[in-house]
Design a protein around this motif. Structure first.
Motif, PDB file in Angstrom:
ATOM      1  N   ASN A 208      -1.334   6.909  -7.730  1.00 13.11           N
ATOM      2  CA  ASN A 208      -1.986   5.692  -7.242  1.00 13.11           C
ATOM      3  C   ASN A 208      -1.368   4.429  -7.826  1.00 13.11           C
ATOM      4  N   ILE A 209      -0.097   4.472  -8.117  1.00 10.24           N
ATOM      5  CA  ILE A 209       0.593   3.282  -8.609  1.00 10.24           C
ATOM      6  C   ILE A 209       0.888   2.356  -7.436  1.00 10.24           C
TER       7      ILE A 209
ATOM      8  N   GLU B 272       0.828  -1.207   0.000  1.00  9.47           N
ATOM      9  CA  GLU B 272       0.000   0.000   0.000  1.00  9.47           C
ATOM     10  C   GLU B 272       0.860   1.255   0.000  1.00  9.47           C
ATOM     11  N   ASN B 273       1.942   1.227   0.783  1.00  7.35           N
ATOM     12  CA  ASN B 273       2.814   2.396   0.920  1.00  7.35           C
ATOM     13  C   ASN B 273       4.252   1.912   1.083  1.00  7.35           C
ATOM     14  N   LEU B 274       5.132   2.395   0.211  1.00  6.28           N
ATOM     15  CA  LEU B 274       6.519   1.928   0.228  1.00  6.28           C
ATOM     16  C   LEU B 274       7.411   2.686   1.202  1.00  6.28           C
TER      17      LEU B 274
ATOM     18  N   ALA C 212      -3.583  -4.432  -9.077  1.00  7.90           N
ATOM     19  CA  ALA C 212      -2.394  -5.082  -8.521  1.00  7.90           C
ATOM     20  C   ALA C 212      -2.747  -6.463  -7.985  1.00  7.90           C
ATOM     21  N   MET C 213      -3.888  -6.576  -7.310  1.00  7.33           N
ATOM     22  CA  MET C 213      -4.331  -7.875  -6.809  1.00  7.33           C
ATOM     23  C   MET C 213      -4.586  -8.831  -7.974  1.00  7.33           C
ATOM     24  N   ARG C 214      -5.240  -8.324  -9.007  1.00 10.22           N
ATOM     25  CA  ARG C 214      -5.519  -9.154 -10.170  1.00 10.22           C
ATOM     26  C   ARG C 214      -4.230  -9.652 -10.810  1.00 10.22           C
TER      27      ARG C 214
ATOM     28  N   ALA D 264       1.148  -1.509 -10.921  1.00  5.45           N
ATOM     29  CA  ALA D 264      -0.223  -1.580 -11.420  1.00  5.45           C
ATOM     30  C   ALA D 264      -0.956  -0.318 -10.997  1.00  5.45           C
ATOM     31  N   LYS D 265      -1.898   0.124 -11.822  1.00  5.55           N
ATOM     32  CA  LYS D 265      -2.664   1.331 -11.507  1.00  5.55           C
ATOM     33  C   LYS D 265      -3.824   0.942 -10.592  1.00  5.55           C
TER      34      LYS D 265
END
Length: 281
Positions: free
Chosen positions: A183-184, A160-162, A207-209, A201-202
């Motif tokens: 929102n990447i 979620e947050n790097l 990203a989950m997909r 992923a956008k």
């Protein structure tokens, strides 16, 4: 029976590990001047609750050689056999602590292995090995299986947050900056024990997909495989990820677990992960 030891950073609950006869050694973390013992003194839910209002950033400390020596001396005194499955040496110094302890104790009934894994990837290894040990597998059988699991374990991580990973030195500042743009959502994986940014992923759903699709590409005999999901204070997201895997491949996670305080210190909340094997035997 060979006893399996690991670390709390395998992100399996103490109750689950106890049911398998596994003893986990804890790392420690410090947050706002208070030291906590991973899982034994601070649960995942308590940690993420405290983290929301924390003024500083948590720091973690590895397991010391002395802590390993204490456990290994007990194994030696009992005349037993023990396999220590240790958190990736590329992410922590605990493996070196275990190596130093093994040399000090100098007992042939002890083996250690660098898992090159983290969180429930390590947990999936430990769970598999512990079940084999309960069925009477020998030390050699367990060690060979541990090597095979290490070489075929996949970690796919949506963060979620790097920022937490950047501060802990697990990824570069540039990767962290890119992850925060538009929102990447970065997708990370483990390569040779290191956590590596893999794709972007956008948005979270995409990203989950993507990691579900990657699982299908990398996981042979998928209907016969076991996989774990771990999450950072996001049970709803973990359930959605499990549903996505089920709708795609018709299988459910063998276990959904929470990231513990030490691993969560480096990832922050909102992390979703898939752990599975890229081979079948």
């Amino acid at each position: 029976m060979v006893k399996i030891y690991t670390e709390t950073t395998c992100d399996l609950s103490l109750e689950h590990l106890s049911s398998l006869g596994v003893e986990p050694l804890p790392m420690r973390l410090t947050l706002d001047g208070v030291e906590y013992v991973d899982r034994y003194g601070l649960s995942p839910a308590e940690f993420f609750s405290i983290l929301k209002d924390a003024k500083g950033v948590p720091t973690t400390s590895q397991i010391t050689p002395a802590a390993y020596i204490e456990v290994m001396e007990r194994v030696k005194a009992e005349g037993g056999e023990a396999l220590f499955v240790v958190f990736s040496s590329e992410l922590s110094g605990t493996f070196q602590s275990a190596v130093l302890a093994e040399k000090e104790v100098n007992y042939p009934g002890i083996r250690i292995i660098d898992s090159k894994a983290a969180s429930a990837g390590l947990g999936l290894m430990v769970d598999t090995l512990a079940r084999m040990a309960q069925d009477g597998a020998s030390m050699e059988e367990l060690y060979r299986k541990a090597e095979w699991l290490r070489d075929h374990m996949e970690h796919l991580v949506v963060v979620e947050n790097l920022e937490m990973l950047k501060r802990g030195g697990r990824i570069t500042p540039v990767a962290a900056f890119m992850g925060g743009v538009m929102n990447i959502k970065p997708i990370l994986e483990m390569r040779n024990g290191k956590l590596i940014p893999f794709e972007k992923a956008k948005g979270r759903k995409k990203a989950m997909r993507r990691i579900v699709d990657l699982m299908g590409e990398r996981c042979p005999e998928i209907s016969r495989q076991r996989f774990f999901i771990a999450h950072g204070d996001d049970p709803q997201g973990a359930a959605e990820l499990d549903d996505m895997v089920f709708e795609t491949y018709g299988i459910r996670a063998a276990l959904i677990t929470e990231l513990g305080p030490v691993v969560g210190s480096h990832t922050g909340p909102g992390v979703l992960t898939l752990f599975f094997l890229n081979a079948y035997e």
